[in-house]
Design a protein around this motif. Sequence first.
Motif, PDB file in Angstrom:
ATOM      1  N   THR A 183       5.529   7.347   6.988  1.00 29.89           N
ATOM      2  CA  THR A 183       5.085   6.879   5.676  1.00 29.89           C
ATOM      3  C   THR A 183       5.409   5.401   5.533  1.00 29.89           C
ATOM      4  O   THR A 183       6.345   4.883   6.151  1.00 29.89           O
ATOM      5  N   VAL A 226       3.926   7.138  -4.729  1.00 29.36           N
ATOM      6  CA  VAL A 226       3.988   7.963  -3.522  1.00 29.36           C
ATOM      7  C   VAL A 226       3.570   7.123  -2.322  1.00 29.36           C
ATOM      8  O   VAL A 226       2.489   6.517  -2.334  1.00 29.36           O
ATOM      9  N   ARG A 252       0.677   7.840   3.952  1.00 29.44           N
ATOM     10  CA  ARG A 252       0.976   8.473   5.234  1.00 29.44           C
ATOM     11  C   ARG A 252       0.096   7.855   6.312  1.00 29.44           C
ATOM     12  O   ARG A 252      -1.062   7.516   6.078  1.00 29.44           O
TER      13      ARG A 252
END
Length: 338
Positions: A83, A72, A75
Motif C-alpha cells: 500500500t 485509505v 493498493r
Amino acid sequence: MEFIHEGVALGVDLLILGLCVKEYISYKKNVQLLKGAPQLSIDKDLKDYVAKQNDSKVPYAVIRGIVTPIGVPMRSVMSPSVTGVLQVIKLNEHRVARGFAGFWSEQRKLIHVASNEMPFELRNNDAGVEIVDALSAAVLDMDVVYDNYEPSSLSFFDHIFGFFSGVRQKGLQTTEEVLRDGSFITAIGELEADGKTLRLQPSPLGPLFLTTATKSTLIKKFEEAKNSMLFKILVCGTIGAVLIGVVGRKIYLKKKQERDERRIRETLEKERKERRAKSRPAHLTQDQLCVVCNINPKEVIILPCGHVCICEDCSEKIKMTCPVCRGKINTRAAAFIS
C-alpha cells in the motif's frame, strides 16, 4: 566548405558546452538553495512559526517525517499486499536499433506511463504537513514493487523486417513504483500555513524534492554533480579553444597565401608592363595610337565587333562597351599589327 569538418565539430562541442553550462548552473542553484533552506521539525510549534513569516510562507524549507495517507491508502496493482500514496506504472520497450554508423545497439523506449496519487502528509507524532503535487518532484524516491520483463517471440518475417527497418524488438518491461505509507522521507519545497493546515508544495525558488536522503546527503550529491559538470565544461571549453585555434590558423595561412599570390601576380604584371613598354615603338602615327589614352599603341582587338582600338593598359579599365562603336564586349584578345 574548406572548414566543414572543423565547423561541425565546433558546433557539436558548443552545443554540448551549452548544455553542460545549463546543468552546472542548475546544480549550483540547487546547492545554494539547499544550503540556505532551514530544516524545520514537524511539531506543534511549526504552524505558529510559519504563520509569523511573510505571507505565512517559508519560501524554501526542509522537513522530515513519516508518509501518512489522508484516508485509505492505495493498493499496488501488481503487488496487492503493498500500500502507498503514490503509484507510477511504466511500460518500456527493449529493442535493438541500427545507428547512423551501421552498428546495432540496445535501446530502451518508454511506451506508456500511468500515475496515481492520493492526499498524504508527513507526520511526526501528532503534527503533520500535507504534501501537494508530489508527482512533480524533481527527485522522487519510490520503491520498485514490481518488475517483469517479457522477451518478444519474433517470427522469421519480423527478423527480416527488423533488419531492413533498422529496429528489432527484444521485449517489454513492466515496472511499478510505489511511495509506501510509513516511509520516512525528506521533503523540500515551499512551506505554507493555510488556516489550520500546513502544506509543502513546489516553490517558485526551486524544485520540489521527496527523497530518502538527508539534506546534507542531497547537498553532497549536487556538489559532486556540479563538480563533474564543471570538469566537462573545462574539457569542452578546451576542445572548443583548440578547434577555434585550428580554424583561425588555417584562415591565417589561407589569407597569407592569398596575399603572397597577389603580391607575386602584381610583381609579374608590373614586370610584364615594363617589358611591354620597352618593346613598344618610339614613334607612332595618330592612327596607331590608342583611342582612349592616345599614348600607347593599339594592342587589343575587341570581339565580336573586331575593332583594334585600345592598348593593353586601357583594356583593363574598359569592360562593357567598345569605345568606337559602343557595342557589347564579349571578349578581348591581343592584336599583332605589322
